[in-house]
Design an enzyme around this catalytic site. Structure first.
Site, PDB file in Angstrom:
ATOM      1  N   ASP A 107       0.970  -1.269  -0.120  1.00 27.03           N
ATOM      2  CA  ASP A 107       0.053  -0.029   0.042  1.00 27.03           C
ATOM      3  C   ASP A 107       0.950   1.259  -0.130  1.00 27.03           C
ATOM      4  O   ASP A 107       0.356   2.449  -0.025  1.00 27.03           O
ATOM      5  CB  ASP A 107      -1.063  -0.110   1.254  1.00 27.03           C
ATOM      6  CG  ASP A 107      -0.357  -0.048   2.557  1.00 27.03           C
ATOM      7  OD1 ASP A 107       0.883  -0.208   2.643  1.00 27.03           O
ATOM      8  OD2 ASP A 107      -1.050   0.078   3.562  1.00 27.03           O
ATOM      9  N   SER A 108       2.222   1.139  -0.107  1.00 23.83           N
ATOM     10  CA  SER A 108       3.093   2.157  -0.188  1.00 23.83           C
ATOM     11  C   SER A 108       2.725   2.756  -1.571  1.00 23.83           C
ATOM     12  O   SER A 108       3.044   4.117  -1.994  1.00 23.83           O
ATOM     13  CB  SER A 108       4.371   1.749  -0.375  1.00 23.83           C
ATOM     14  OG  SER A 108       4.748   0.766  -1.000  1.00 23.83           O
TER      15      SER A 108
ATOM     16  N   ASP B 223      -0.998  -6.049   0.073  1.00 18.78           N
ATOM     17  CA  ASP B 223      -1.735  -5.596   1.429  1.00 18.78           C
ATOM     18  C   ASP B 223      -3.073  -5.275   1.532  1.00 18.78           C
ATOM     19  O   ASP B 223      -3.588  -4.744   0.498  1.00 18.78           O
ATOM     20  CB  ASP B 223      -0.977  -4.221   1.427  1.00 18.78           C
ATOM     21  CG  ASP B 223       0.712  -4.020   2.031  1.00 18.78           C
ATOM     22  OD1 ASP B 223       0.952  -4.974   2.700  1.00 18.78           O
ATOM     23  OD2 ASP B 223       1.376  -3.216   1.777  1.00 18.78           O
TER      24      ASP B 223
ATOM     25  N   LYS C 252      -1.268  -9.502   3.220  1.00 19.19           N
ATOM     26  CA  LYS C 252      -0.274  -8.859   4.475  1.00 19.19           C
ATOM     27  C   LYS C 252      -1.126  -7.906   5.123  1.00 19.19           C
ATOM     28  O   LYS C 252      -1.997  -7.135   4.323  1.00 19.19           O
ATOM     29  CB  LYS C 252       0.817  -8.294   3.788  1.00 19.19           C
ATOM     30  CG  LYS C 252       1.818  -7.693   4.862  1.00 19.19           C
ATOM     31  CD  LYS C 252       3.212  -7.276   4.534  1.00 19.19           C
ATOM     32  CE  LYS C 252       3.431  -6.006   3.671  1.00 19.19           C
ATOM     33  NZ  LYS C 252       2.997  -4.801   4.501  1.00 19.19           N
TER      34      LYS C 252
ATOM     35  N   GLU D  53      -0.845  -5.379   8.702  1.00 22.03           N
ATOM     36  CA  GLU D  53       0.020  -4.772   9.749  1.00 22.03           C
ATOM     37  C   GLU D  53      -0.483  -4.927  11.116  1.00 22.03           C
ATOM     38  O   GLU D  53      -1.744  -4.894  11.432  1.00 22.03           O
ATOM     39  CB  GLU D  53       0.260  -3.158   9.437  1.00 22.03           C
ATOM     40  CG  GLU D  53       0.824  -3.057   8.098  1.00 22.03           C
ATOM     41  CD  GLU D  53       0.999  -1.559   7.994  1.00 22.03           C
ATOM     42  OE1 GLU D  53       0.769  -0.613   8.996  1.00 22.03           O
ATOM     43  OE2 GLU D  53       1.441  -1.205   6.763  1.00 22.03           O
TER      44      GLU D  53
ATOM     45  N   GLU E 203       9.715  -3.938   9.990  1.00 20.24           N
ATOM     46  CA  GLU E 203      10.011  -2.829   9.780  1.00 20.24           C
ATOM     47  C   GLU E 203      10.405  -1.769  10.769  1.00 20.24           C
ATOM     48  O   GLU E 203       9.901  -1.675  11.788  1.00 20.24           O
ATOM     49  CB  GLU E 203       8.866  -2.153   9.041  1.00 20.24           C
ATOM     50  CG  GLU E 203       9.058  -0.671   8.538  1.00 20.24           C
ATOM     51  CD  GLU E 203       8.074  -0.224   7.465  1.00 20.24           C
ATOM     52  OE1 GLU E 203       6.956  -1.021   6.905  1.00 20.24           O
ATOM     53  OE2 GLU E 203       8.238   0.931   6.730  1.00 20.24           O
TER      54      GLU E 203
HETATM   55  O1  KIV Z   1       3.551  -1.065   1.436  1.00 17.48           O
HETATM   56  C1  KIV Z   1       4.701  -1.445   1.453  1.00 17.48           C
HETATM   57  O2  KIV Z   1       5.619  -1.185   0.515  1.00 17.48           O
HETATM   58  C2  KIV Z   1       5.300  -2.437   2.638  1.00 17.48           C
HETATM   59  C3  KIV Z   1       6.903  -2.446   2.670  1.00 17.48           C
HETATM   60  C4  KIV Z   1       7.428  -1.172   2.947  1.00 17.48           C
HETATM   61  C5  KIV Z   1       7.017  -3.649   3.459  1.00 17.48           C
HETATM   62  O3  KIV Z   1       4.835  -2.666   3.280  1.00 17.48           O
END
Ligand code: KIV
Length: 248
Positions: free
Chosen positions: A35-36, A74, A102, A104, A171
């Protein structure tokens, strides 16, 4: 995903078809639709504005570029508030082409990971600095600095493994604590800003190719300057189309 004593697991983000294909063809083990993308693709301040529909769209693009690597996507902010939501929305990412979802968070997410695993959704956990909590926490902060914080991270990693997580992203964790976590679980740990002793390393693709020059995290270590190539090519194009151009 398994630990392989001789090799460090390589993991990179990708948000579109060509980048996914470059990663896959280059032998990257794990490709994350992170989600970056909210920041490095959409230009948002942080990841909290990313929606599930956007993650699904990008997961579909990335799926088309991957034949070999493991594809993880994510679950974005507020899409896994309950175990039911985690299962329902995790399944939507799988239906879009992800091999695993994934999420968090640490101890508070254990029951959600358990529910997802029971529903047949492979899960990658993510502990330490949690970008989805950056607004609540007032910035990006290193985790595991105090003994109590370190102990909670180790406990969370162990409980997430017991709940069925197949791997854990660590992280921005103090390297000695990341090492302790890695030694206390049997699933792979994949670090970012967490030292060199994790089973794998993950980076945002823009950080290793120099594709987002407006913010470069300290652990980025760019191997190219794609931004400079974009700027050079754009300037040449703008020049070559002019009536008096010698390069036309
Ligand atoms: O969203 C993302 O890119 C991430 C990585 C930085 C692990 O969660």
């Amino acid at each position: 995903m398994v630990r392989d004593s001789g090799r460090v697991i390589s993991a990179l983000t990708a948000y579109d078809f060509p980048t996914a294909k470059f990663c896959d063809e280059s032998g990257v083990d794990l490709v994350l639709v992170g989600d970056s993308l909210g920041m490095v693709v959409a230009g948002l301040q942080d990841t909290t504005g990313v929606t599930l529909d956007q993650m699904i769209y990008h997961t579909q693009m990335v799926r088309r570029g991957i034949e070999r690597a493991l594809l993880v996507s994510d679950l974005p902010y507020k899409t896994y508030e309950t175990a039911e939501d985690a299962v329902k929305n995790g399944q939507r990412l799988i239906d879009a082409g992800a091999d695993a979802a994934k999420l968090e968070g640490g101890l508070g997410q254990v029951h959600k990971v358990e529910a997802m695993t029971k529903a047949g959704i492979p899960v990658v956990a993510h502990i330490g600095m949690l970008p989805q909590r950056v607004v609540e926490e007032g910035g990006y902060k290193k985790k595991g600095k105090s003994d109590s914080e370190a102990d909670i991270l180790v406990q969370a990693a162990q409980d997430l493994e017991s709940a069925g997580a197949g791997a854990i992203v660590l992280e921005s964790i103090v390297p000695s604590v990341a090492t302790r976590i890695t030694e206390s679980v049997s699933i792979p740990t994949i670090g970012i800003g967490a030292g060199t002793k994790c089973d794998g390393q993950i980076r945002v693709i823009h950080d290793i190719v120099g594709g987002y020059p407006w913010f470069v995290p300290p652990f980025a270590n760019p191997h190219a300057d794609i931004a400079a190539e974009y700027r050079r090519s754009i300037a040449l194009f703008c020049e070559e189309i002019q009536p008096q151009s010698a390069t036309k």
